[in-house]
Write a protein that holds these residues in place. Structure first.
Motif, mmCIF file in Angstrom:
data_model
loop_
_atom_site.group_PDB
_atom_site.id
_atom_site.type_symbol
_atom_site.label_atom_id
_atom_site.label_comp_id
_atom_site.label_asym_id
_atom_site.label_seq_id
_atom_site.Cartn_x
_atom_site.Cartn_y
_atom_site.Cartn_z
ATOM 1 N N THR A 361 9.598 -8.210 -2.607
ATOM 2 C CA THR A 361 9.570 -6.812 -3.085
ATOM 3 C C THR A 361 10.971 -6.300 -3.544
ATOM 4 O O THR A 361 11.091 -6.027 -4.741
ATOM 5 N N CYS A 438 2.044 -4.005 0.125
ATOM 6 C CA CYS A 438 2.831 -3.557 -1.064
ATOM 7 C C CYS A 438 2.593 -4.629 -2.128
ATOM 8 O O CYS A 438 3.290 -5.487 -2.094
ATOM 9 N N THR A 441 5.522 -3.262 -7.180
ATOM 10 C CA THR A 441 6.639 -2.157 -7.341
ATOM 11 C C THR A 441 7.248 -2.029 -8.296
ATOM 12 O O THR A 441 7.479 -3.154 -9.069
ATOM 13 N N GLN A 447 5.134 2.290 -5.937
ATOM 14 C CA GLN A 447 4.466 1.272 -5.287
ATOM 15 C C GLN A 447 3.081 1.418 -5.334
ATOM 16 O O GLN A 447 2.661 2.498 -5.351
ATOM 17 N N TYR A 449 -0.127 0.384 -3.047
ATOM 18 C CA TYR A 449 -0.540 -0.309 -1.783
ATOM 19 C C TYR A 449 -2.036 -0.616 -1.889
ATOM 20 O O TYR A 449 -2.768 0.329 -2.233
#
Length: 735
Positions: A361, A438, A441, A447, A449
């Motif tokens: 991420t 997540c 991004t 982000q 989810y």
């Protein structure tokens, strides 16, 4: 079946009281509804129990070393509902410890331990070759190709993790609390003034840092000393002292404070006589919890953050030769970083991001490829002075840090678990996000989810805590008002929510004001698809949404294809209008984890089974058919192509707001930007319609209908444009 038997029995009894057919049908329908509701409650209870067992299992596997060759699923299934619910509550609050597992999930010949970090046990193999003094700037570590540092440094807003968010929320509370006459704000001011008045012989950085360290030590040890004095007083009360102060709860509170003092060591060595941190704070078991640097002149964190990070990764080298109680591994619990540079105090929460998901991420978020990362989440900055609100800011910031170190951080270290938890995503702006992923991004502020059974959400951070004067931001760290992006106003969201069809999407948007200058926007993710023949109707959706904006005298300012969600098939779903699981309050979680004896027993006495008569079956069938017919009507709203405007944060009030200094109008965006849409220029409605005209040219077939539509858009005639768009043709297979 029991239901059929009870239904037939009720129908037989109703015949005996001579009710008319309508009243009989109503009572039978009511009976069926009650039984259906009872069945649904039982199903929900069973589903909740399954979800809790699965969540506990996931937590045990991800955060702890599970037993090898042992059926953990079968073990959890054999446990009582109450025990599983208790463990589930602890998992949701991230407070499950190895000791609790030994009590509730005891497995012979297995000792529960936290799952090891991805870093090697030999810390020395991963420390930088250069000393901290050789990596002063953050760029010295992030951009140094020759040394090939294993870790990278990222600066993030506090909303990226709930621990930092809770600290800043506490600091905000303290900003409006009563300021004590004496405290860290006065001791730091005296230390700083004393350092400035010293002669040339003493005017050097070690002397300055020693004075500051003493002031900080007084701040972190004072509550423990005060509690100790109070405890002694309680043990020998005077004749006039009220007996209420000797209660068990009062003593427990005071003793807890005594157990968690923090001791600061000045010029703490980090494995070599020439390597040290200006101060390192240790708890009573000599575990490092605070680290910081001191500079005689004001410096931005970018200029010395590399030095601090280098020191943090060396804290694992503090072994028995420094009279520690046991050999040490890399400490992966959260750290508080407090720095004093000149008259500026800064504070950060430091997290080790080591799991593969977190690393991936951050690599996508920052474009920085490292084996792991130290994340510095800003908690704020304050100026050491007597001017206006400065003393309150210093006291609020450092008191919130002290409360975290002696409270929540102490609990985390005692639990033996590392943070961030592997079971949680990162960024993780709320507690209870275990099980969420997540998935995507878009920079540090957006982000997506996803949860297997709870939908998918987009969270957008408007987080300027520590970047504005009113939110613990000194001048050195502030950004201009024209640089900050603002979330959509609630008036705008209410107006968009009133649209006949696309309004349902905006009804699911939620704004959360978490602190001054810190807002989170949450909305459901929708499945987008390439535009095709249906694009004229989708563009009409966008025009209607633009009309809502313009009627409120607002300008979007960033009309691009990427800021329009084109959906081939969309309809509202129940999960979109319910808070996600992580937003449940702790009280609700506790209430859910408690099961009453009635709910646990599930004892429903069945009626005597017998075959219902033909008349009874007919009544039941009629009711079932009526319910099915009602459900058919509700499902007649089929999914349809729609489009939704998003990302309103570059816009603002027409003729008042201006485009920010970083507004991009060059390169591939130049085509979509009106000639007057430039940094510093005022926002105009015609800028939006001009940009939408360019989007329409990309998506519609080039013909006379499109030309008429483009002219109407450029003339800001949205009503006319909506009608003209109906005659246009979408390009097949366009993305």
């Amino acid at each position: 079946m029991a239901l059929d038997s009870a239904f037939a029995d009720l129908a037989e009894r109703l015949k005996g009281i001579n009710l008319d057919s309508e009243a009989t049908a109503l009572m039978l329908n009511s009976f069926l509804k009650e039984r259906q509701a009872e069945r649904e409650r039982e199903e929900r209870r069973a589903e909740r129990e399954r979800e809790e067992r699965n969540a506990v299992l996931e937590c045990l596997v991800q955060d702890f070393a599970p037993p090898q060759g042992y059926n953990l699923v079968k073990h959890l299934a054999s446990m009582s509902v109450d025990d599983v619910s208790f463990l589930y509550t602890l998992c949701k609050k991230n407070r499950l410890t190895c000791d609790q597992l030994e009590n509730y999930v005891h497995i012979p010949e297995h000792k529960w331990t936290p799952k090891g970090a991805s870093l090697p046990t030999n810390v020395e193999a991963k420390v930088p070759k250069l000393p901290p003094s050789g990596t002063r700037n953050i760029s010295d570590i992030n951009d140094n190709v020759r040394e090939k540092f294993h870790f990278g440094i990222v600066q993030l807003p506090p909303s990226c993790h709930y621990l930092a968010l809770e600290i800043v929320q506490r600091a905000q509370e303290l900003l409006s609390a009563n300021l004590p006459q004496e405290g860290i704000h006065t001791t730091l001011l005296r230390a700083y003034t004393n350092a400035c008045l010293t002669n040339e012989v003493k005017s050097h950085e070690p002397h300055f840092s020693s004075l500051i360290t003493l002031a900080l030590q007084d701040h972190f040890i004072a509550p423990a000393l005060a509690a100790t004095s109070a405890q002694v007083a309680v043990s020998s009360p005077s004749e006039t002292e009220p007996l209420a102060d000797t209660t068990a709860s009062t003593l427990a509170t005071k003793q807890a404070s005594v157990r968690n003092p923090i001791y600061l060591v000045h010029q703490a060595s980090l494995g070599s006589a020439n390597m040290h941190a200006d101060w390192v704070g240790f708890d009573v078991l000599l575990r490092p919890v605070i680290v910081g640097e001191c500079k005689m002149s004001a410096q931005h964190f970018d200029e010395f953050g590399g030095q601090v990070a280098n020191e943090v990764v060396r804290l694992g080298l503090l072994g028995p030769k420094y009279q520690m109680r046991k050999d040490r591994q890399h400490p992966l619990h959260p750290f508080i970083n407090i720095n004093v540079c000149g008259d500026i105090v800064t504070a950060y929460l430091v997290l080790h991001l080591t799991s593969s998901n977190m690393v991936a991420t951050i690599q996508k978020m920052k474009g920085l490829e490292k084996e792991y990362y130290l994340a510095f989440l800003r908690l704020g900055s304050a100026q050491i002075s007597e001017n206006r609100a400065d003393p309150q800011a210093v006291w609020a910031l450092l008191t919130a840090c002290r409360e975290f170190v002696t409270g929540r951080q102490h609990q985390i270290i005692e639990s033996g678990r590392r943070f961030p938890l592997v079971s949680e995503p990162f960024p993780c702006p709320a507690r209870g996000m275990a099980g969420w992923t997540c998935k995507e991004t878009y920079g540090p502020n957006v982000q997506q989810y996803v949860h297997d059974s709870a939908g998918s959400w987009v969270i957008k951070h408007y987080d300027y805590w520590g970047r504005q004067a009113e939110s613990l931001g000194t001048t050195m760290y502030q950004i201009g008002d024209d640089t900050a992006r603002l979330p959509p106003s609630r008036d705008l969201l209410r107006a968009l929510a009133e649209l006949p069809e696309t309004g349902k999407f905006y009804q699911a948007w939620v704004l959360e004001d978490l602190a001054t200058g810190l807002v989170l926007l949450r909305y459901p993710r929708v499945q987008t698809a390439p535009c095709g023949l249906q694009v004229p109707m989708q563009l009409i959706d966008v025009m209607k949404q633009m009309q809502v904006l313009h009627k409120l005298d607002l300008v979007h300012g960033d009309i691009l294809q990427r800021n329009i969600l084109f959906c081939n098939s969309w309809q509202p779903e129940d999960w979109m209008f319910q808070p996600p699981s992580w937003e449940k309050k702790e009280e609700e979680e506790e209430e859910e984890s408690q099961h009453s004896p009635e709910a646990q027993s599930g004892n429903v006495t069945p009626c005597q089974s017998r075959q219902p008569s033909h008349d009874e079956l007919s009544l039941k069938d009629l009711f079932v058919e009526a319910v099915a017919e009602e459900e058919t009507v509700q499902t007649q709203q089929r999914p349809k192509p729609m489009a939704f405007l998003i990302d309103f944060d570059l816009g603002g009030p027409c003729d008042e707001a201006t485009y920010g200094p970083g507004y991009n109008y060059q390169g591939g965006l130049e085509k979509y930007r009106h000639a007057n849409a430039r940094p510093g220029e005022r926002l105009q409605k015609e800028h939006d319609t001009y940009s939408l005209a360019r989007v329409a040219e990309d998506l519609l077939e080039d013909n006379d209908a499109r030309k008429r539509l483009v002219r109407a858009l450029e003339a800001v005639k949205l009503d006319e444009a909506i009608e003209l768009c109906r005659a246009c043709t979408g390009r097949s297979g366009r993305g």
